[in-house]
Design a protein around this motif. Sequence first.
Motif, PDB file in Angstrom:
ATOM      1  N   SER A 200     -60.376 137.310 -32.347  1.00 37.34           N
ATOM      2  CA  SER A 200     -61.190 136.110 -32.570  1.00 37.34           C
ATOM      3  C   SER A 200     -62.602 136.449 -32.102  1.00 37.34           C
ATOM      4  CB  SER A 200     -60.676 134.936 -31.737  1.00 37.34           C
ATOM      5  OG  SER A 200     -59.345 134.636 -32.073  1.00 37.34           O
TER       6      SER A 200
ATOM      7  N   PHE B 163     -62.649 125.895 -28.649  1.00 37.20           N
ATOM      8  CA  PHE B 163     -62.519 127.170 -29.373  1.00 37.20           C
ATOM      9  C   PHE B 163     -62.923 126.930 -30.831  1.00 37.20           C
ATOM     10  CE2 PHE B 163     -59.338 127.660 -25.909  1.00 37.20           C
ATOM     11  CZ  PHE B 163     -59.890 128.770 -25.286  1.00 37.20           C
TER      12      PHE B 163
ATOM     13  N   MET C  96     -64.550 128.547 -33.297  1.00 40.12           N
ATOM     14  CA  MET C  96     -65.100 129.790 -33.840  1.00 40.12           C
ATOM     15  C   MET C  96     -65.281 129.708 -35.353  1.00 40.12           C
ATOM     16  SD  MET C  96     -62.759 130.179 -31.305  1.00 40.12           S
ATOM     17  CE  MET C  96     -61.407 131.312 -31.158  1.00 40.12           C
TER      18      MET C  96
ATOM     19  N   TRP D 100     -59.015 130.636 -35.429  1.00 42.18           N
ATOM     20  CA  TRP D 100     -58.348 131.109 -34.209  1.00 42.18           C
ATOM     21  C   TRP D 100     -57.723 132.484 -34.434  1.00 42.18           C
ATOM     22  CZ3 TRP D 100     -55.731 126.652 -30.927  1.00 42.18           C
ATOM     23  CH2 TRP D 100     -56.735 125.770 -30.497  1.00 42.18           C
ATOM     24  N   ALA D 101     -56.798 132.855 -33.557  1.00 41.59           N
ATOM     25  CA  ALA D 101     -56.311 134.247 -33.477  1.00 41.59           C
ATOM     26  C   ALA D 101     -55.742 134.787 -34.797  1.00 41.59           C
ATOM     27  CB  ALA D 101     -55.233 134.313 -32.404  1.00 41.59           C
TER      28      ALA D 101
ATOM     29  N   ILE E 118     -50.536 127.786 -35.617  1.00 45.23           N
ATOM     30  CA  ILE E 118     -51.535 128.849 -35.365  1.00 45.23           C
ATOM     31  C   ILE E 118     -50.884 130.213 -35.120  1.00 45.23           C
ATOM     32  CG2 ILE E 118     -53.216 127.243 -34.388  1.00 45.23           C
ATOM     33  CD1 ILE E 118     -52.247 128.352 -31.565  1.00 45.23           C
ATOM     34  N   ASP E 119     -51.743 131.162 -34.792  1.00 45.04           N
ATOM     35  CA  ASP E 119     -51.373 132.477 -34.264  1.00 45.04           C
ATOM     36  C   ASP E 119     -50.376 133.241 -35.136  1.00 45.04           C
ATOM     37  OD1 ASP E 119     -53.087 131.790 -32.279  1.00 45.04           O
ATOM     38  OD2 ASP E 119     -51.654 131.864 -30.630  1.00 45.04           O
TER      39      ASP E 119
ATOM     40  N   GLU F 197     -47.394 130.192 -27.382  1.00 46.46           N
ATOM     41  CA  GLU F 197     -48.256 130.628 -28.491  1.00 46.46           C
ATOM     42  C   GLU F 197     -48.377 132.158 -28.450  1.00 46.46           C
ATOM     43  OE1 GLU F 197     -52.113 128.802 -27.828  1.00 46.46           O
ATOM     44  OE2 GLU F 197     -52.506 130.013 -26.059  1.00 46.46           O
ATOM     45  N   ALA F 198     -49.189 132.728 -29.360  1.00 46.90           N
ATOM     46  CA  ALA F 198     -49.580 134.147 -29.296  1.00 46.90           C
ATOM     47  C   ALA F 198     -48.420 135.139 -29.455  1.00 46.90           C
ATOM     48  CB  ALA F 198     -50.331 134.425 -27.978  1.00 46.90           C
TER      49      ALA F 198
ATOM     50  N   THR G  86     -56.276 131.196 -21.272  1.00 46.95           N
ATOM     51  CA  THR G  86     -55.407 131.759 -22.308  1.00 46.95           C
ATOM     52  C   THR G  86     -55.001 133.197 -21.981  1.00 46.95           C
ATOM     53  OG1 THR G  86     -57.238 132.638 -23.639  1.00 46.95           O
ATOM     54  CG2 THR G  86     -56.550 130.362 -24.086  1.00 46.95           C
TER      55      THR G  86
ATOM     56  N   HIS H 167     -53.296 136.479 -24.350  1.00 44.12           N
ATOM     57  CA  HIS H 167     -52.983 136.830 -25.743  1.00 44.12           C
ATOM     58  C   HIS H 167     -53.067 138.348 -25.855  1.00 44.12           C
ATOM     59  CE1 HIS H 167     -53.088 135.215 -30.034  1.00 44.12           C
ATOM     60  NE2 HIS H 167     -53.062 136.526 -30.177  1.00 44.12           N
TER      61      HIS H 167
ATOM     62  N   HIS I  67     -57.059 140.118 -23.349  1.00 44.27           N
ATOM     63  CA  HIS I  67     -58.413 139.638 -23.069  1.00 44.27           C
ATOM     64  C   HIS I  67     -58.456 138.957 -21.700  1.00 44.27           C
ATOM     65  CE1 HIS I  67     -57.240 135.619 -25.197  1.00 44.27           C
ATOM     66  NE2 HIS I  67     -57.208 135.432 -23.905  1.00 44.27           N
TER      67      HIS I  67
ATOM     68  N   ARG J  62     -64.404 134.892 -24.176  1.00 47.54           N
ATOM     69  CA  ARG J  62     -63.534 135.936 -23.654  1.00 47.54           C
ATOM     70  C   ARG J  62     -63.990 137.333 -24.080  1.00 47.54           C
ATOM     71  NH1 ARG J  62     -58.708 132.572 -26.284  1.00 47.54           N
ATOM     72  NH2 ARG J  62     -60.399 132.343 -27.780  1.00 47.54           N
TER      73      ARG J  62
HETATM   74  O1  FUB Z   1     -58.456 131.763 -29.602  1.00 43.26           O
HETATM   75  C1  FUB Z   1     -57.956 130.466 -29.761  1.00 43.26           C
HETATM   76  C2  FUB Z   1     -56.566 130.361 -29.217  1.00 43.26           C
HETATM   77  O2  FUB Z   1     -56.556 130.667 -27.835  1.00 43.26           O
HETATM   78  C3  FUB Z   1     -55.562 131.326 -29.788  1.00 43.26           C
HETATM   79  O3  FUB Z   1     -55.175 131.017 -31.096  1.00 43.26           O
HETATM   80  C4  FUB Z   1     -54.512 131.237 -28.761  1.00 43.26           C
HETATM   81  O4  FUB Z   1     -53.522 132.219 -28.840  1.00 43.26           O
HETATM   82  C5  FUB Z   1     -55.329 131.315 -27.495  1.00 43.26           C
HETATM   83  O5  FUB Z   1     -55.615 132.635 -27.143  1.00 43.26           O
END
Ligand code: FUB
Length: 357
Positions: free
Chosen positions: A66, A82, A84, A119-120, A170-171, A259-260, A308, A310, A325, A336
């Motif tokens: 990310s 977040f 991005m 996101w990721a 997500i992820d 997650e992740a 977080t 990941h 990270h 990060r």
């Molecule tokens: O970067 C955004 C979110 O933060 C990711 O999708 C999650 O895994 C966590 O790292």
Amino acid sequence: MQKVLLSWSKNRKFSPLIYKPRTMKKILVLALMSFGAFAQQPLVSHLYTADPSAHLFQGKIYIYPSHDIDAGVKEDDMGSHFAMNDYHVFSQTTPAGPVTDHGVALKLADVPWAGKMLWAPDAAEANGQYYLYFPAKDKEGVFRIGVASSAKPEGPFKAEANYIPGTYSIDPCVFKDHDGSHYMYFGGIWGGQLQRWKMGHYMANDDSQPANEQPALMAKVAKLDKNMKVLAQNPRDVQILDASGKILLSSDHDRRFFEAVFVHQYQGKYYFSYSTGDTHNIAYATGTSPYGPFTYQGVILKPVKGWTNHHSIIEQNGKWYLYFHDVQLSGKTHLRNIKVTELKYRPDGSIETITAY
Ligand code: FUB
């Protein structure tokens, strides 16, 4: 006697700074303390980067992270900060070697279905093409997973007009099995919205979790079609069991999936690793099928600085590496920096727990 240090001045030229010996000693001690507190240093510092997904393509390591920015959005439990809006791809020849930034690989404005929050991501190769999988909120604010393709691992990538049907949350993690099949794993709770799908359809205002004695929310897995752009089947739950074969419960914040996800293979076994979110570990579970069930084994990476955690795991020349990270450069959870460290297996296939500090 005076000593001279070189400093990076605002006009981007080195300029000499003059210090007395005692001040000089203090500066050196402080510098050593701040360097020594971190066992690994950020791989890049000209951008904030997170969620590194590393892969070996064409004999090189490509990293798909990310790209964190300060979007000025207030921090909350749903990860709104977040926010991005593009991805850069990086490469290096070895984990210890210099890192090349290949520039913007995909931007939000070029994804027709997406509204915000890239996101990721993850990436995969098939049929001589490279695929970037990424989560974003659609125009209605629902997280979905998109795919974009390129003839080169570093992109630039061209996004499909719509998100991958049947995906949500997500992820994404795309794992290539030894027979060439690809499986997509996805999901993340709280800001990742997985809890809103617990009844099999999206419930916009229901962020409740299953009761403590109920099974925890589970990541999803589905085989990908050979064209890499659609799922070949409906997503199913990824079960994580304890040593006695019981499914992990919602109350088990130390071990349950948050997650992740990252999946890799070692000595014929599938390793399903993930963040435990509010307890901040990267944990892992192993199994004999890419669908699971997976049996909980332990912690790969203890909590890092920042909320977080990941990661991704790769092998190069017989050695294994963990990309992860923390927030060394900024001290802020949403800004990060990616890092890498060696990962070691014990003879029984278990992984030695890593502490980053
Ligand atoms: O970067 C955004 C979110 O933060 C990711 O999708 C999650 O895994 C966590 O790292």
